[in-house]
Design a protein around this motif. Structure first.
Motif, short mmCIF file in Angstrom:
data_model
loop_
_atom_site.label_atom_id
_atom_site.label_comp_id
_atom_site.label_asym_id
_atom_site.label_seq_id
_atom_site.Cartn_x
_atom_site.Cartn_y
_atom_site.Cartn_z
N ALA A 1 -3.05 5.60 2.34
CA ALA A 1 -2.75 4.44 1.49
C ALA A 1 -3.83 3.37 1.57
N THR A 2 -4.62 3.40 2.64
CA THR A 2 -5.69 2.42 2.78
C THR A 2 -7.06 3.02 2.50
N GLY B 1 6.12 1.47 -8.07
CA GLY B 1 5.11 1.68 -9.10
C GLY B 1 3.81 0.96 -8.84
N ALA B 2 3.83 -0.10 -8.02
CA ALA B 2 2.62 -0.86 -7.71
C ALA B 2 1.94 -0.40 -6.43
N ALA B 3 2.55 0.54 -5.70
CA ALA B 3 2.00 1.00 -4.43
C ALA B 3 0.92 2.07 -4.64
N SER B 4 0.16 2.33 -3.59
CA SER B 4 -0.81 3.43 -3.62
C SER B 4 -0.17 4.76 -3.27
N ASP C 1 0.83 -1.20 0.00
CA ASP C 1 0.00 0.00 0.00
C ASP C 1 0.86 1.26 0.00
N LEU C 2 1.95 1.20 0.74
CA LEU C 2 2.79 2.39 0.94
C LEU C 2 4.26 1.96 0.95
N VAL C 3 5.09 2.74 0.26
CA VAL C 3 6.54 2.51 0.26
C VAL C 3 7.22 3.78 0.78
N VAL C 4 8.06 3.60 1.79
CA VAL C 4 8.81 4.72 2.37
C VAL C 4 10.21 4.74 1.78
N VAL C 5 10.64 5.91 1.32
CA VAL C 5 12.03 6.14 0.96
C VAL C 5 12.59 7.08 2.02
N GLY C 6 13.49 6.58 2.85
CA GLY C 6 13.93 7.44 3.94
C GLY C 6 15.01 6.83 4.81
N ALA D 1 2.50 1.02 9.12
CA ALA D 1 2.18 -0.40 9.26
C ALA D 1 1.19 -0.61 10.40
N ARG D 2 1.30 0.19 11.45
CA ARG D 2 0.38 0.06 12.58
C ARG D 2 -1.03 0.51 12.23
N GLN D 3 -1.19 1.23 11.13
CA GLN D 3 -2.54 1.60 10.67
C GLN D 3 -3.14 0.53 9.76
N GLY D 4 -2.42 -0.55 9.57
CA GLY D 4 -2.91 -1.62 8.71
C GLY D 4 -2.44 -1.53 7.28
N ALA D 5 -1.60 -0.55 6.96
CA ALA D 5 -1.08 -0.40 5.59
C ALA D 5 0.04 -1.41 5.36
#
Length: 293
Positions: free
Chosen positions: A265-266, A133-136, A7-12, A53-57
């Motif tokens: 993202a969700t 590219g496949a993430a929201s 759902d979500l990808v972090v760059v950091g 992740a704790r939000q279910g994403a």
């Protein structure tokens, strides 16, 4: 990488936080005695990934850690939170570290040593391009090289991925980067630095929105949050916590930003995601460590 799309990808960034509690923060040139040093997994990017992740994403992380014990700790802490770490690179040298003093009122002072975070490059983003590219949502922070963030933002936007940027530590952003952010997240000091002027939360949010982002969220500490998009400028207050409940504000902004990104993202609206993130961040300051336990 998991066969399921994220759902979500972090760059950091990922850091080990070395925290010392003090009666008061030292003035320049002054030495003060503190308590024992406590180690916590942290870093703006990793903190946000855990919060999302704790939000279910379903959350993934693109970054780098060192080949030291801290790197192993950081990878384990992300995995334990349910974050996919298959796009995290281990490099020769130390992991990032943050040296933090925390006073009795929960306020903190932080010095960050980037370590492996300084080596997160465009190639790392390219290697994770199929995942992004496949993430929201792509979520980025500025504790990694700005060139890498610019590339990641452009790459994700070109593929129709919503881009959320927590512009901290603050840096000048190109017009083409600003134009695709939805939202740009900053605190009131970062907002003032980007605008070159101070103002109320509403003025800062509206002023930044006029610079090009699709939406803007300005955090105001205990005074809440202001968001601005094409429809309105909306204030969201922080809940009252009561005397003595605030024990550590380290990472509260990361908790807010990550929770917001995770809810977006969700499928949540920006207003609903912001309201939820305010509550999540408020709860985080009642516990020790950058991730609020």
């Amino acid at each position: 990488m998991s066969e399921r799309s994220l759902d979500l990808v972090v760059v950091g960034s990922a850091n080990v936080d070395r925290v010392v509690r003090v009666e008061r923060h030292p003035a320049p040139g002054e030495t003060v005695l503190g308590g024992d040093t406590a180690l916590f997994p942290g870093g703006k990017g990793a903190n946000a990934a855990v919060a999302a992740a704790r939000q279910g994403a379903r959350t993934g992380f693109v970054g780098a850690v060192g080949d030291d014990d801290a790197g192993a700790l950081l990878l384990a802490s992300l995995a334990d939170a349910g974050v996919d770490t298959s796009t995290v690179r281990r490099v020769d040298g130390p992991s990032g570290a943050a040296h933090i003093t925390v006073s009795p009122d929960g306020e903190n002072a932080i010095v960050v040593s980037p370590g492996a975070n300084a080596r997160v490059g465009v190639a790392d983003v390219r290697d994770a391009s199929h995942v992004i590219g496949a993430a929201s949502v792509l979520f980025a922070v500025l504790e990694v090289p700005l060139e890498t963030v610019r590339y990641a933002v452009a790459h994700a936007s070109a593929r129709g991925v919503r881009v959320v940027l927590n512009a901290s530590p603050v840096a000048a952003l190109a017009a083409e980067t600003l134009a695709v952010l939805d939202p740009l997240i900053v605190n009131k000091h970062e907002a003032a630095a980007l605008l070159g002027r101070t103002g109320s939360g509403e003025e800062l949010a509206a002023g930044l929105r006029a610079r090009g982002p699709r939406s803007v969220v300005v955090t105001l500490g205990g005074s809440g949050v202001v968001l601005a998009d094409a429809d309105a400028v909306v204030g969201v207050p922080t809940p009252e916590l009561g005397d003595g409940r605030v024990v550590d504000t380290t990472g509260a902004g990361d908790a807010f930003a990550g929770a917001l990104g995770g809810k977006l993202a969700t499928g949540a609206s920006l207003v609903d995601a912001t309201r939820h993130a305010v509550m999540y961040a408020a709860e985080s300051v009642t516990r020790h460590g950058a991730r609020g336990g």
